[in-house]
Design a protein around this motif. Structure first.
Motif, mmCIF file in Angstrom:
data_model
loop_
_atom_site.group_PDB
_atom_site.id
_atom_site.type_symbol
_atom_site.label_atom_id
_atom_site.label_comp_id
_atom_site.label_asym_id
_atom_site.label_seq_id
_atom_site.Cartn_x
_atom_site.Cartn_y
_atom_site.Cartn_z
ATOM 1 N N PHE A 31 0.506 -1.410 0.160
ATOM 2 C CA PHE A 31 0.280 0.056 0.435
ATOM 3 C C PHE A 31 0.519 1.594 0.256
ATOM 4 O O PHE A 31 1.973 1.115 0.688
ATOM 5 N N GLN A 32 0.076 2.393 -0.244
ATOM 6 C CA GLN A 32 1.062 3.138 -0.747
ATOM 7 C C GLN A 32 0.025 4.753 0.198
ATOM 8 O O GLN A 32 -0.500 4.884 -0.457
ATOM 9 N N ASN A 33 1.095 5.504 0.577
ATOM 10 C CA ASN A 33 0.666 7.105 0.919
ATOM 11 C C ASN A 33 0.384 7.274 -0.491
ATOM 12 O O ASN A 33 1.052 7.505 -1.452
ATOM 13 N N ILE A 34 -0.302 9.070 0.075
ATOM 14 C CA ILE A 34 -0.912 10.079 -0.705
ATOM 15 C C ILE A 34 0.679 10.676 -1.569
ATOM 16 O O ILE A 34 0.881 10.389 -3.097
ATOM 17 N N LEU A 35 1.442 11.180 -0.850
ATOM 18 C CA LEU A 35 2.191 11.759 -1.256
ATOM 19 C C LEU A 35 3.535 10.975 -0.884
ATOM 20 O O LEU A 35 3.563 9.537 -0.063
ATOM 21 N N LEU A 201 -13.589 5.229 6.193
ATOM 22 C CA LEU A 201 -12.328 5.263 6.316
ATOM 23 C C LEU A 201 -11.489 6.532 5.300
ATOM 24 O O LEU A 201 -11.983 6.454 3.917
ATOM 25 N N THR A 202 -10.440 7.220 6.007
ATOM 26 C CA THR A 202 -10.023 8.240 5.736
ATOM 27 C C THR A 202 -8.217 8.013 5.314
ATOM 28 O O THR A 202 -8.729 7.484 5.899
ATOM 29 N N PRO A 203 -7.881 8.464 4.067
ATOM 30 C CA PRO A 203 -6.533 8.647 4.324
ATOM 31 C C PRO A 203 -5.482 8.855 5.986
ATOM 32 O O PRO A 203 -6.515 9.662 6.628
ATOM 33 N N ALA A 204 -4.359 7.868 6.285
ATOM 34 C CA ALA A 204 -3.358 8.929 7.123
ATOM 35 C C ALA A 204 -2.140 8.886 6.211
ATOM 36 O O ALA A 204 -1.935 7.776 5.011
ATOM 37 N N ARG A 205 -0.897 9.442 6.858
ATOM 38 C CA ARG A 205 0.488 9.073 6.314
ATOM 39 C C ARG A 205 0.924 8.539 7.257
ATOM 40 O O ARG A 205 1.531 9.351 8.096
ATOM 41 N N HIS A 206 1.197 7.304 6.748
ATOM 42 C CA HIS A 206 2.310 6.773 7.852
ATOM 43 C C HIS A 206 2.304 5.139 6.956
ATOM 44 O O HIS A 206 2.899 5.625 5.830
ATOM 45 N N LEU A 233 -11.688 10.009 14.437
ATOM 46 C CA LEU A 233 -10.488 9.747 14.939
ATOM 47 C C LEU A 233 -8.657 9.132 14.520
ATOM 48 O O LEU A 233 -9.244 8.548 12.971
ATOM 49 N N GLY A 234 -7.810 10.310 14.372
ATOM 50 C CA GLY A 234 -6.403 10.257 13.669
ATOM 51 C C GLY A 234 -5.810 8.758 13.258
ATOM 52 O O GLY A 234 -5.160 9.114 12.729
ATOM 53 N N GLY A 235 -5.681 7.498 14.392
ATOM 54 C CA GLY A 235 -5.208 7.136 13.856
ATOM 55 C C GLY A 235 -3.112 8.023 14.470
ATOM 56 O O GLY A 235 -3.701 8.479 15.195
ATOM 57 N N ASP A 236 -2.212 7.389 13.500
ATOM 58 C CA ASP A 236 -1.159 8.012 13.453
ATOM 59 C C ASP A 236 -0.829 7.933 12.492
ATOM 60 O O ASP A 236 -1.422 7.793 10.840
ATOM 61 N N SER A 237 -0.106 8.938 11.750
ATOM 62 C CA SER A 237 -0.346 10.653 10.157
ATOM 63 C C SER A 237 0.760 11.578 10.605
ATOM 64 O O SER A 237 0.895 12.763 12.122
ATOM 65 N N HIS A 242 -4.229 15.489 3.012
ATOM 66 C CA HIS A 242 -5.601 14.372 3.172
ATOM 67 C C HIS A 242 -6.037 15.491 4.663
ATOM 68 O O HIS A 242 -7.698 15.075 4.023
ATOM 69 N N PHE A 243 -5.690 15.782 5.502
ATOM 70 C CA PHE A 243 -6.179 16.574 5.883
ATOM 71 C C PHE A 243 -7.170 17.515 5.272
ATOM 72 O O PHE A 243 -8.609 17.936 5.889
ATOM 73 N N THR A 244 -6.636 18.950 4.365
ATOM 74 C CA THR A 244 -7.863 19.520 3.802
ATOM 75 C C THR A 244 -9.185 18.577 3.210
ATOM 76 O O THR A 244 -9.559 19.496 3.661
ATOM 77 N N GLU A 245 -8.592 17.700 2.450
ATOM 78 C CA GLU A 245 -9.810 16.952 2.118
ATOM 79 C C GLU A 245 -10.321 16.620 2.767
ATOM 80 O O GLU A 245 -11.837 16.305 2.154
ATOM 81 N N ILE A 246 -10.151 15.516 3.702
ATOM 82 C CA ILE A 246 -11.144 15.827 5.327
ATOM 83 C C ILE A 246 -12.207 16.458 5.552
ATOM 84 O O ILE A 246 -13.091 15.961 5.726
ATOM 85 N N GLY A 247 -11.684 17.809 6.369
ATOM 86 C CA GLY A 247 -11.879 18.725 6.018
ATOM 87 C C GLY A 247 -13.275 19.305 5.143
ATOM 88 O O GLY A 247 -14.415 19.510 5.710
ATOM 89 N N ASP A 248 -12.056 19.054 3.995
ATOM 90 C CA ASP A 248 -13.893 19.433 3.086
ATOM 91 C C ASP A 248 -14.506 18.962 2.658
ATOM 92 O O ASP A 248 -16.086 18.945 2.785
#
Length: 349
Positions: A31-35, A201-206, A233-237, A242-248
């Motif tokens: 699996f890959q991170n967005i960035l 389920l939403t992205p995290a950078r981890h 519920l943030g998990g590790d990131s 992705h935070f902006t996209e989740i907020g929007d």
């Protein structure tokens, strides 16, 4: 050795991998991170990082037992909307009549090796036997400090459903959990779990991995929408777009539970640094937040209390409401922003 092998879990099976290969966030068996997300800062090496851990840093662990409050979770009334934090990233939520347990680690350490990465004194009161019946067990990723074999096995008969990222369910199946109990999803996928309840389920950078095999399962954050609340519920990131996209897409949130601890400038992409936390809160459009991933395990070279000191300082400077419970203390989700929280860690610094 046999017990360690069991704790490691299991690689995703061929059926899962066949499906994963159709996904945009899965490449070359991982699996890959967005960035782009290097594990370490450019120019750093694991040898240098390990050497740094040998340098003495003051107060990485408390000198005395941390305070905690004994809350009888089984006696919480059905109409109460509450959150109870157990230290690090483990917490219980009861909201609109449903009970959720997130990343429980109750075995006393955050490693498969006995006696290593032990919980701080006072931070390990809560055990599986203290938990009530749980409707939904949420696992953000399969690192040892978020997915604890002994804990989840002891909880097996209390849990209705497990909700996790793709691949993590393979561990539960290997450990004898019924396939019907496990819900695995990818980022941006939603599950309607009851009338008026939806988990996305939403992205995290981890990253993920039980030992040396990284990223064979997905790491995730969650958006929990209930009839009366919207929670992140943030998990590790680490910080990312992705935070902006989740907020929007899903904000504003009544409350965000945010990783805040076990960071280091040498690995700035996989954990949030203190001066990035408020930016994440603003981008999520969260009205209030709880800083977690601290006060239970020493996983980084900072003072154990530093995450709480800095989170509260930056929140005050930016006029953002922050919720700061002690371990075991009930947070009333219907009264967020009206409680004055004591900076409990000051007496233990």
């Amino acid at each position: 050795m046999k017990n360690l092998k069991k704790q490691l879990g299991q690689f995703p099976d061929e059926k899962r991998k066949e499906y994963f290969n159709t996904l945009p966030n899965y490449l070359n068996g991982r699996f890959q991170n967005i960035l782009t997300t290097p594990p370490l800062l450019e120019g750093e090496s694991m040898t240098k990082v390990l050497f740094h851990t040998l340098c003495k840093v003051e107060n990485t662990s408390p000198k005395t037992a941390l305070p905690f409050i004994v809350t009888d979770l089984k006696s919480i009334q059905p109409e109460e909307n509450v959150l109870v934090w157990f230290g690090h990233s483990s917490y219980f939520i009861q909201v609109d009549g449903k009970k959720f347990l997130i990343d429980p680690v109750f075995s006393g350490n955050a490693s498969p090796m006995p006696g290593s990465i032990k919980a701080f004194q006072g931070a390990d009161y809560y055990k599986p036997e203290h938990m009530p019946e749980i409707d939904f067990l949420l696992i953000s990723h399969d690192h040892w400090d978020h997915l604890d074999y002994k804990t989840v096995q002891d909880l097996k008969d209390k849990v209705g459903k497990v909700i996790c990222g793709l691949g993590t369910g393979q561990h539960f199946e290997y450990w004898g959990w019924s396939f019907d109990k496990i819900i695995e999803k990818n980022w941006w996928e939603s599950i309607d779990i009851a009338e008026g309840f939806r988990i996305t389920l939403t992205p995290a950078r981890h990253f993920s991995g039980r030992l040396l095999n990284r990223n064979i399962s997905l790491w995730t954050s969650f958006v929990l929408k209930t009839p009366t609340k919207k929670l992140f519920l943030g998990g590790d990131s680490g910080y990312g777009n992705h935070f902006t996209e989740i907020g929007d897409q899903y904000g504003p949130f009544d409350l965000a539970i945010m990783e805040n601890g076990q960071y280091n400038e040498k690995w700035p992409y996989i954990h949030t640094l203190p001066d990035q936390l408020i930016t994440e809160i603003k981008e999520l459009k969260a009205k209030n937040f709880i800083p977690v991933h601290n006060s239970k395990f020493k996983l980084a070279q900072h003072a154990w209390y530093e995450p709480l000191v800095l989170a509260s300082k930056y929140a005050e400077e930016n006029d953002i409401p922050i919720t700061l419970p002690m371990i075991g203390e009930k947070v009333d989700l219907d009264q967020l922003g009206t409680t004055t929280w004591k900076k409990w860690w000051k007496e233990y610094m």
